[in-house]
Motif scaffolding. Sequence first.
Motif, PDB file in Angstrom:
ATOM      1  N   GLN B 162       0.826  -1.206   0.000  1.00  0.00           N
ATOM      2  CA  GLN B 162       0.000   0.000   0.000  1.00  0.00           C
ATOM      3  C   GLN B 162       0.859   1.254   0.000  1.00  0.00           C
ATOM      4  O   GLN B 162       0.556   2.230  -0.677  1.00  0.00           O
ATOM      5  N   ALA B 163       1.959   1.203   0.759  1.00  0.00           N
ATOM      6  CA  ALA B 163       2.843   2.367   0.832  1.00  0.00           C
ATOM      7  C   ALA B 163       3.455   2.652  -0.539  1.00  0.00           C
ATOM      8  O   ALA B 163       3.501   3.795  -0.985  1.00  0.00           O
ATOM      9  N   ILE B 164       3.879   1.599  -1.240  1.00  0.00           N
ATOM     10  CA  ILE B 164       4.543   1.787  -2.531  1.00  0.00           C
ATOM     11  C   ILE B 164       3.602   2.435  -3.541  1.00  0.00           C
ATOM     12  O   ILE B 164       3.999   3.321  -4.294  1.00  0.00           O
ATOM     13  N   ARG B 165       2.325   2.032  -3.526  1.00  0.00           N
ATOM     14  CA  ARG B 165       1.368   2.681  -4.428  1.00  0.00           C
ATOM     15  C   ARG B 165       1.290   4.176  -4.155  1.00  0.00           C
ATOM     16  O   ARG B 165       1.155   4.986  -5.052  1.00  0.00           O
ATOM     17  N   ARG B 166       1.359   4.526  -2.882  1.00  0.00           N
ATOM     18  CA  ARG B 166       1.256   5.950  -2.540  1.00  0.00           C
ATOM     19  C   ARG B 166       2.497   6.739  -2.902  1.00  0.00           C
ATOM     20  O   ARG B 166       2.418   7.911  -3.211  1.00  0.00           O
ATOM     21  N   ILE B 167       3.670   6.089  -2.818  1.00  0.00           N
ATOM     22  CA  ILE B 167       4.905   6.857  -3.043  1.00  0.00           C
ATOM     23  C   ILE B 167       5.400   6.750  -4.471  1.00  0.00           C
ATOM     24  O   ILE B 167       6.440   7.316  -4.800  1.00  0.00           O
ATOM     25  N   LEU B 168       4.659   6.026  -5.333  1.00  0.00           N
ATOM     26  CA  LEU B 168       5.102   5.900  -6.724  1.00  0.00           C
ATOM     27  C   LEU B 168       5.462   7.240  -7.371  1.00  0.00           C
ATOM     28  O   LEU B 168       6.523   7.345  -7.996  1.00  0.00           O
ATOM     29  N   PRO B 169       4.627   8.274  -7.242  1.00  0.00           N
ATOM     30  CA  PRO B 169       5.002   9.547  -7.866  1.00  0.00           C
ATOM     31  C   PRO B 169       6.328  10.080  -7.319  1.00  0.00           C
ATOM     32  O   PRO B 169       7.146  10.585  -8.093  1.00  0.00           O
ATOM     33  N   ALA B 170       6.544   9.939  -6.030  1.00  0.00           N
ATOM     34  CA  ALA B 170       7.792  10.418  -5.438  1.00  0.00           C
ATOM     35  C   ALA B 170       8.980   9.589  -5.929  1.00  0.00           C
ATOM     36  O   ALA B 170      10.057  10.123  -6.194  1.00  0.00           O
ATOM     37  N   LEU B 171       8.768   8.274  -6.082  1.00  0.00           N
ATOM     38  CA  LEU B 171       9.840   7.434  -6.611  1.00  0.00           C
ATOM     39  C   LEU B 171      10.157   7.828  -8.053  1.00  0.00           C
ATOM     40  O   LEU B 171      11.319   7.838  -8.464  1.00  0.00           O
ATOM     41  N   GLY B 172       9.121   8.166  -8.802  1.00  0.00           N
ATOM     42  CA  GLY B 172       9.312   8.634 -10.179  1.00  0.00           C
ATOM     43  C   GLY B 172      10.148   9.901 -10.216  1.00  0.00           C
ATOM     44  O   GLY B 172      11.072  10.039 -11.018  1.00  0.00           O
ATOM     45  N   ASN B 173       9.853  10.823  -9.302  1.00  0.00           N
ATOM     46  CA  ASN B 173      10.639  12.046  -9.183  1.00  0.00           C
ATOM     47  C   ASN B 173      12.104  11.738  -8.962  1.00  0.00           C
ATOM     48  O   ASN B 173      12.983  12.314  -9.593  1.00  0.00           O
ATOM     49  N   GLN B 174      12.355  10.821  -8.008  1.00  0.00           N
ATOM     50  CA  GLN B 174      13.736  10.491  -7.676  1.00  0.00           C
ATOM     51  C   GLN B 174      14.458   9.898  -8.872  1.00  0.00           C
ATOM     52  O   GLN B 174      15.633  10.156  -9.096  1.00  0.00           O
ATOM     53  N   PHE B 175      13.733   9.100  -9.652  1.00  0.00           N
ATOM     54  CA  PHE B 175      14.342   8.470 -10.819  1.00  0.00           C
ATOM     55  C   PHE B 175      14.732   9.551 -11.840  1.00  0.00           C
ATOM     56  O   PHE B 175      15.851   9.562 -12.374  1.00  0.00           O
ATOM     57  N   ALA B 176      13.816  10.479 -12.088  1.00  0.00           N
ATOM     58  CA  ALA B 176      14.104  11.561 -13.034  1.00  0.00           C
ATOM     59  C   ALA B 176      15.307  12.369 -12.552  1.00  0.00           C
ATOM     60  O   ALA B 176      16.211  12.709 -13.322  1.00  0.00           O
ATOM     61  N   TYR B 177      15.321  12.647 -11.256  1.00  0.00           N
ATOM     62  CA  TYR B 177      16.403  13.417 -10.663  1.00  0.00           C
ATOM     63  C   TYR B 177      17.731  12.672 -10.835  1.00  0.00           C
ATOM     64  O   TYR B 177      18.755  13.233 -11.197  1.00  0.00           O
ATOM     65  N   MET B 178      17.657  11.359 -10.612  1.00  0.00           N
ATOM     66  CA  MET B 178      18.846  10.514 -10.727  1.00  0.00           C
ATOM     67  C   MET B 178      19.413  10.556 -12.149  1.00  0.00           C
ATOM     68  O   MET B 178      20.625  10.660 -12.341  1.00  0.00           O
ATOM     69  N   VAL B 179      18.542  10.472 -13.147  1.00  0.00           N
ATOM     70  CA  VAL B 179      19.001  10.510 -14.534  1.00  0.00           C
ATOM     71  C   VAL B 179      19.734  11.818 -14.791  1.00  0.00           C
ATOM     72  O   VAL B 179      20.814  11.849 -15.397  1.00  0.00           O
ATOM     73  N   LYS B 180      19.184  12.913 -14.298  1.00  0.00           N
ATOM     74  CA  LYS B 180      19.829  14.213 -14.538  1.00  0.00           C
ATOM     75  C   LYS B 180      21.158  14.316 -13.793  1.00  0.00           C
ATOM     76  O   LYS B 180      22.144  14.795 -14.324  1.00  0.00           O
ATOM     77  N   MET B 181      21.150  13.849 -12.547  1.00  0.00           N
ATOM     78  CA  MET B 181      22.363  13.941 -11.743  1.00  0.00           C
ATOM     79  C   MET B 181      23.470  13.028 -12.269  1.00  0.00           C
ATOM     80  O   MET B 181      24.644  13.248 -12.012  1.00  0.00           O
ATOM     81  N   SER B 182      23.083  12.006 -13.025  1.00  0.00           N
ATOM     82  CA  SER B 182      24.101  11.080 -13.538  1.00  0.00           C
ATOM     83  C   SER B 182      25.050  11.804 -14.487  1.00  0.00           C
ATOM     84  O   SER B 182      26.152  11.334 -14.761  1.00  0.00           O
ATOM     85  N   ALA B 183      24.638  12.973 -14.981  1.00  0.00           N
ATOM     86  CA  ALA B 183      25.520  13.765 -15.846  1.00  0.00           C
ATOM     87  C   ALA B 183      26.822  14.096 -15.138  1.00  0.00           C
ATOM     88  O   ALA B 183      27.876  14.223 -15.766  1.00  0.00           O
ATOM     89  N   LEU B 184      26.750  14.220 -13.807  1.00  0.00           N
ATOM     90  CA  LEU B 184      27.954  14.587 -13.057  1.00  0.00           C
ATOM     91  C   LEU B 184      29.034  13.510 -13.137  1.00  0.00           C
ATOM     92  O   LEU B 184      30.210  13.794 -12.936  1.00  0.00           O
ATOM     93  N   VAL B 185      28.622  12.271 -13.408  1.00  0.00           N
ATOM     94  CA  VAL B 185      29.612  11.197 -13.458  1.00  0.00           C
ATOM     95  C   VAL B 185      30.555  11.390 -14.657  1.00  0.00           C
ATOM     96  O   VAL B 185      31.624  10.800 -14.731  1.00  0.00           O
ATOM     97  N   SER B 186      30.182  12.278 -15.585  1.00  0.00           N
ATOM     98  CA  SER B 186      31.077  12.558 -16.711  1.00  0.00           C
ATOM     99  C   SER B 186      32.421  13.108 -16.239  1.00  0.00           C
ATOM    100  O   SER B 186      33.423  12.957 -16.930  1.00  0.00           O
ATOM    101  N   VAL B 187      32.458  13.709 -15.059  1.00  0.00           N
ATOM    102  CA  VAL B 187      33.730  14.307 -14.610  1.00  0.00           C
ATOM    103  C   VAL B 187      34.825  13.274 -14.386  1.00  0.00           C
ATOM    104  O   VAL B 187      36.001  13.582 -14.501  1.00  0.00           O
ATOM    105  N   ILE B 188      34.434  12.029 -14.034  1.00  0.00           N
ATOM    106  CA  ILE B 188      35.498  11.041 -13.852  1.00  0.00           C
ATOM    107  C   ILE B 188      35.742  10.272 -15.139  1.00  0.00           C
ATOM    108  O   ILE B 188      36.603   9.401 -15.184  1.00  0.00           O
ATOM    109  N   GLY B 189      35.000  10.578 -16.198  1.00  0.00           N
ATOM    110  CA  GLY B 189      35.332  10.022 -17.501  1.00  0.00           C
ATOM    111  C   GLY B 189      34.370   9.003 -18.062  1.00  0.00           C
ATOM    112  O   GLY B 189      34.597   8.461 -19.138  1.00  0.00           O
ATOM    113  N   LEU B 190      33.273   8.731 -17.373  1.00  0.00           N
ATOM    114  CA  LEU B 190      32.333   7.760 -17.930  1.00  0.00           C
ATOM    115  C   LEU B 190      31.678   8.352 -19.170  1.00  0.00           C
ATOM    116  O   LEU B 190      31.196   9.474 -19.163  1.00  0.00           O
TER     117      LEU B 190
END
Lengths: 249, 245
Positions: B162-190
């Motif tokens: 039940q909790a997961i159904r409620r937090i799905l939108p928030a988990l989606g937010n975190q995923f989107a945020y994660m994709v954007k933040m992954s750009a920072l990994v370019s600094v070490i050469g990925l």
Amino acid sequence: MTTQQQPAVLMEDVHKWFGNFHVLKAINLDVAVGERVVICGPSGSGKSTVVRCINYLERHQQGRIVVDGVELTSNRKTAARIRSEVGMVFQQFNLFPHLSVLQNLTLGPIHSRGLSQAEAEERAMEYLDRVHIPEQADKRPAQLSGGQQQRVAIARSLCMEPKIMLFDEPTSALDPEMIAEVLDVMIELADEGMTMVVVTHEMGFARRAADKMVFMDEGQIVETGTPDQFFDAPETERCRQFLQQILHH
Amino acid sequence: MLLCSILLLTGCGNSNLKWYVVSPATEQGRINLKFLLSGTKDTLLMSLLALGISIFVGLLIAIPGIARQKPLRATNVVYVELVRSIPLLPLILWVYYGLPEIAGVQLDYFWAGVFALALSDSAFEAEIFRAGIQSIPKGQSEAGRTVGLNYFQTMWYVVLPQAIRRILPALGNQFAYMVKMSALVSVIGLQELTRRANELIVTEYRALEIYTILIIEYLVIILIIGQGVRWLERKMGSDELNAGR
Ligand SMILES: Nc1ncnc2c1ncn2[C@@H]1O[C@H](COP(=O)(O)OP(=O)(O)O)[C@@H](O)[C@H]1O
Ligand SMILES: [Mg+2]
């Protein structure tokens, strides 16, 4: 049948506090196997707390509670064992909204009793039959009326084949026209010999099904008696007043 | 539609833009586009892995956060406060350059990125899970326990679904945020999306055009994630939760 059976529930000088608030004061109560006890009393008098202490949803701080021969202590295993022997029906049903009616009924038997899926489903259908709604097995709780939901909740408890059933105001959240269907199921259960502790203000049910009436006020048991004594000749003034209030509404 | 209008807007607004570098009409443009898009796999894979790990760790951290025992709750608070106050960029650098010094472990670009992203995100996931679990009425876990389930069974079969159904939108937010933040990994050469863009700029000198494409790449990925989360929400029937308790 043995004549000298241990009581299903025994409460001896039980005290409980919520913080500084003394919610249960020296509760003494015994429920024999097969006995039907109805608890009534004004709101806030501690009725729910008594029932919740019996299946260890609340802990008492003083005194003794023995359920089915086992004393309730802080031992986790005891608590789990007692809970699977004691069924509980809540005022708010508390069905699992994400599961179908059938899954609501099989969850406990599968994971706590170790039944196979097929065995659990067979048992679930049997008890859905007993509460007269076998056709609702595949629906979600939200698709049922309040009366149907409460009957599912009763069936869910019965699927654990408990020795004792606790009811905490099972009809208080229902529309008036649905109260009877739930009470009928409870009366059938009583007639089959189930040990029951019922918190309710449905005095028709009490007269029909109760062996013993318990009146609570301000955390104490003020009066106990047979339904006849209790309704026709209450001993205390508080009880008399209470009965007048609920019977005239 | 949206993409076209962005392209048109940037194109019309500034006549100095030279779109030929990424034009699918020319041979070189196609090669350049392909080069840019070749970072997609690492960006997505890294984000997905980090998301999975951070959800798992977040849940592990959230559970003590709702315990009755004070020391357990304290563990949760210390973890969350500590981890979420570390900025991601220094964390990535620290994992990549620091771990070999301190722990003798040299992660490659990819796993260093996954590790840093997951660690950083887990504190946020933990808070999301804690809020979600606490939003489920107490009657639910009580009902679970009255049918004989133990604490973990009650969590797993009654509360969490039940909790997961409620937090799905928030988990989606975190995923989107994660994709954007992954750009920072370019600094070490990925060689994920952002690194690819930077590399192409070095040879083509068309920063504005290439960064515009880069932004559109992230935009598309995140739009897809958004739709996916909405689809999941419908599929899990979040609306059925509001009645029936
Ligand atoms: N978890 C709790 N914390 C603090 N006070 C509580 C709690 N549960 C019940 N109480 C208080 O204890 C008293 C008895 O409650 P309860 O047993 O629910 O009464 P009843 O069921 O007779 O209405 C009430 O005054 C109520 O406010
Ligand atoms: Mg009550």
